[in-house]
Design a protein around this motif. Sequence first.
Motif, PDB file in Angstrom:
ATOM      1  N   VAL A  17      -1.562  46.652 -44.613  1.00 42.14           N
ATOM      2  CA  VAL A  17      -1.054  48.038 -44.288  1.00 42.14           C
ATOM      3  C   VAL A  17       0.551  47.881 -43.193  1.00 42.14           C
ATOM      4  CG1 VAL A  17      -2.977  49.372 -45.230  1.00 42.14           C
ATOM      5  CG2 VAL A  17      -3.055  48.922 -42.597  1.00 42.14           C
TER       6      VAL A  17
ATOM      7  N   ALA B 226      -4.640  58.130 -37.377  1.00 42.04           N
ATOM      8  CA  ALA B 226      -4.467  56.998 -37.034  1.00 42.04           C
ATOM      9  C   ALA B 226      -3.029  56.808 -36.388  1.00 42.04           C
ATOM     10  CB  ALA B 226      -4.854  55.443 -38.064  1.00 42.04           C
TER      11      ALA B 226
ATOM     12  N   GLN C 226       2.664  57.649 -30.599  1.00 39.63           N
ATOM     13  CA  GLN C 226       3.076  57.574 -29.121  1.00 39.63           C
ATOM     14  C   GLN C 226       4.158  58.412 -29.198  1.00 39.63           C
ATOM     15  OE1 GLN C 226       4.557  53.259 -28.976  1.00 39.63           O
ATOM     16  NE2 GLN C 226       2.219  52.778 -29.875  1.00 39.63           N
TER      17      GLN C 226
ATOM     18  N   GLN D  63       4.274  54.366 -20.955  1.00 38.16           N
ATOM     19  CA  GLN D  63       5.072  53.047 -19.924  1.00 38.16           C
ATOM     20  C   GLN D  63       5.102  52.119 -21.832  1.00 38.16           C
ATOM     21  OE1 GLN D  63       3.249  52.575 -15.897  1.00 38.16           O
ATOM     22  NE2 GLN D  63       2.295  54.113 -16.947  1.00 38.16           N
TER      23      GLN D  63
ATOM     24  N   GLY E 248      -0.940  42.296 -25.354  1.00 37.15           N
ATOM     25  CA  GLY E 248      -0.686  42.690 -24.790  1.00 37.15           C
ATOM     26  C   GLY E 248      -0.068  44.503 -25.511  1.00 37.15           C
TER      27      GLY E 248
HETATM   28  P1  FAD Z   1       2.410  48.545 -37.358  1.00 35.65           P
HETATM   29  O1  FAD Z   1       3.471  47.603 -37.044  1.00 35.65           O
HETATM   30  O2  FAD Z   1       3.153  48.875 -38.778  1.00 35.65           O
HETATM   31  O3  FAD Z   1       1.390  47.088 -37.341  1.00 35.65           O
HETATM   32  C1  FAD Z   1       0.674  46.497 -36.382  1.00 35.65           C
HETATM   33  C2  FAD Z   1      -0.478  46.026 -37.249  1.00 35.65           C
HETATM   34  O4  FAD Z   1      -2.389  46.494 -37.135  1.00 35.65           O
HETATM   35  C3  FAD Z   1      -0.298  44.924 -38.594  1.00 35.65           C
HETATM   36  O5  FAD Z   1      -1.228  44.056 -38.963  1.00 35.65           O
HETATM   37  C4  FAD Z   1      -0.967  46.294 -39.491  1.00 35.65           C
HETATM   38  O6  FAD Z   1      -1.488  45.434 -40.552  1.00 35.65           O
HETATM   39  C5  FAD Z   1      -2.341  46.748 -39.042  1.00 35.65           C
HETATM   40  N1  FAD Z   1      -2.349  48.208 -38.482  1.00 35.65           N
HETATM   41  C6  FAD Z   1      -1.756  48.874 -39.012  1.00 35.65           C
HETATM   42  N2  FAD Z   1      -2.440  50.037 -38.714  1.00 35.65           N
HETATM   43  C7  FAD Z   1      -3.038  49.900 -39.195  1.00 35.65           C
HETATM   44  C8  FAD Z   1      -4.544  51.074 -39.510  1.00 35.65           C
HETATM   45  N3  FAD Z   1      -4.309  52.495 -39.350  1.00 35.65           N
HETATM   46  N4  FAD Z   1      -5.595  49.954 -39.630  1.00 35.65           N
HETATM   47  C9  FAD Z   1      -5.254  48.950 -40.342  1.00 35.65           C
HETATM   48  N5  FAD Z   1      -4.684  48.789 -40.014  1.00 35.65           N
HETATM   49  C10 FAD Z   1      -3.905  49.143 -39.226  1.00 35.65           C
HETATM   50  N6  FAD Z   1       3.193  47.861 -27.519  1.00 35.65           N
HETATM   51  C11 FAD Z   1       2.378  48.431 -26.377  1.00 35.65           C
HETATM   52  O7  FAD Z   1       1.862  48.662 -26.674  1.00 35.65           O
HETATM   53  N7  FAD Z   1       2.945  47.972 -25.425  1.00 35.65           N
HETATM   54  C12 FAD Z   1       4.566  47.447 -25.123  1.00 35.65           C
HETATM   55  O8  FAD Z   1       4.619  47.920 -23.638  1.00 35.65           O
HETATM   56  C13 FAD Z   1       5.506  47.741 -26.486  1.00 35.65           C
HETATM   57  N8  FAD Z   1       5.994  47.347 -26.503  1.00 35.65           N
HETATM   58  C14 FAD Z   1       7.122  46.726 -27.627  1.00 35.65           C
HETATM   59  C15 FAD Z   1       8.188  46.528 -27.362  1.00 35.65           C
HETATM   60  C16 FAD Z   1       9.306  46.457 -28.227  1.00 35.65           C
HETATM   61  C17 FAD Z   1      10.733  46.010 -28.271  1.00 35.65           C
HETATM   62  C18 FAD Z   1       8.551  46.188 -29.476  1.00 35.65           C
HETATM   63  C19 FAD Z   1       9.316  46.465 -30.720  1.00 35.65           C
HETATM   64  C20 FAD Z   1       7.372  47.119 -29.519  1.00 35.65           C
HETATM   65  C21 FAD Z   1       6.596  47.233 -28.853  1.00 35.65           C
HETATM   66  N9  FAD Z   1       5.258  47.003 -28.309  1.00 35.65           N
HETATM   67  C22 FAD Z   1       4.782  47.408 -27.820  1.00 35.65           C
HETATM   68  C23 FAD Z   1       4.254  47.390 -30.238  1.00 35.65           C
HETATM   69  C24 FAD Z   1       4.455  49.358 -30.558  1.00 35.65           C
HETATM   70  O9  FAD Z   1       3.822  49.684 -29.544  1.00 35.65           O
HETATM   71  C25 FAD Z   1       4.380  48.880 -31.540  1.00 35.65           C
HETATM   72  O10 FAD Z   1       4.247  50.296 -32.273  1.00 35.65           O
HETATM   73  C26 FAD Z   1       2.070  49.071 -31.848  1.00 35.65           C
HETATM   74  O11 FAD Z   1       1.893  48.098 -31.519  1.00 35.65           O
HETATM   75  C27 FAD Z   1       1.990  48.877 -33.398  1.00 35.65           C
HETATM   76  O12 FAD Z   1       2.275  50.395 -33.986  1.00 35.65           O
HETATM   77  P2  FAD Z   1       2.460  50.785 -35.635  1.00 35.65           P
HETATM   78  O13 FAD Z   1       1.817  51.379 -35.666  1.00 35.65           O
HETATM   79  O14 FAD Z   1       3.814  49.651 -35.063  1.00 35.65           O
HETATM   80  O15 FAD Z   1       1.971  49.252 -36.301  1.00 35.65           O
END
Ligand code: FAD
Length: 284
Positions: free
Chosen positions: A30, A74, A78, A100, A122
């Motif tokens: 996903v 879910a 943020q 943050q 992280g």
């Molecule tokens: P995705 O990237 O879509 O998924 C991440 C993983 O989780 C994948 O393996 C996916 O299969 C799984 N997944 C997603 N949703 C579900 C679900 N509902 N059920 C089961 N599995 C699932 N994060 C921080 O916390 N702190 C930071 O300081 C930080 N800095 C960042 C800086 C940059 C430049 C970037 C690009 C990202 C940063 N992030 C940071 C990460 C950001 O917060 C991500 O968005 C977050 O970690 C993952 O959320 P997402 O919705 O994008 O997940």
Amino acid sequence: MIPAPFEYHRPDSVEAALALIAQHGDDARVVAGGHSLIPMMKLRMAEVPHLVDLQAIGTLKGICIDAGRVHLGAMVTQHELIVDEALASAAPILREAALQIADPQVRYMGTVGGNVANGDPGNDMPGLMQALDAVFTLQGPDGTRDVAARDFYEAAYMTAREDDEILTQVSFEIPKGGQSYEKQKRKIGDYATAAAAVILHKQGDQCSAASIAMTNLSDTPVWSEAAGAALVGTGCDKAAVDAAVAAMLGDIDPTEDNRGPVEFKKHAAAVILRRAIARAWDRA
Ligand code: FAD
């Protein structure tokens, strides 16, 4: 950087998403906000032949505060954590922590579910959810189950979630008392060198309950029961805070990397925890 070819699916229900995962097995994954997974695919550190996008599933969205509990779908972003006034009043630590994370661009897309399911040490939300004693709801082919955030993380990128389960909701009791999320990072937008989530409940001039969790100082988030216990029954004076910091240092296990050597990380963790306790106590 271009990812390997993949087929894109956009189901409109959790059941349809689960059916796609059952159909494609290990080839399916996903995607929520995509801000952890897509960079990994572009770097070719993850190859996902079938990408199952959760964006069109309405039941995974929304923030609900009811009967003393907060329920976060879910797919709540943020950004939504920051702008929701009812949430900021019930649990201000979420807004403080979300502000943050990275930058607005990432926060518009990054979701609570993705942040906690990812298993990246992280990520900021897992430690925060442990401090709040949150529960993660998982839905799979055999139904729905709840796992405590404090039991969810097994190792870096290894969690109690099975590959055929989707995390649908994060919920927790409205926290009582003062809350603080403190984070040390190398620059704006960076992941934590050390971060601390602290919730302190005050009765009279004594601390009656304390919950402390640390981020990016082990291969999982660390909820330090001993650090919290060191504050309970005290006025959070210097001796109590020293004891809490010592207990926390005994629970973390940082490794050297481009954020610094082990001793520096322990130093940063201690400074951050002291600041978080002081701020939470002021707010209690
Ligand atoms: P995705 O990237 O879509 O998924 C991440 C993983 O989780 C994948 O393996 C996916 O299969 C799984 N997944 C997603 N949703 C579900 C679900 N509902 N059920 C089961 N599995 C699932 N994060 C921080 O916390 N702190 C930071 O300081 C930080 N800095 C960042 C800086 C940059 C430049 C970037 C690009 C990202 C940063 N992030 C940071 C990460 C950001 O917060 C991500 O968005 C977050 O970690 C993952 O959320 P997402 O919705 O994008 O997940």
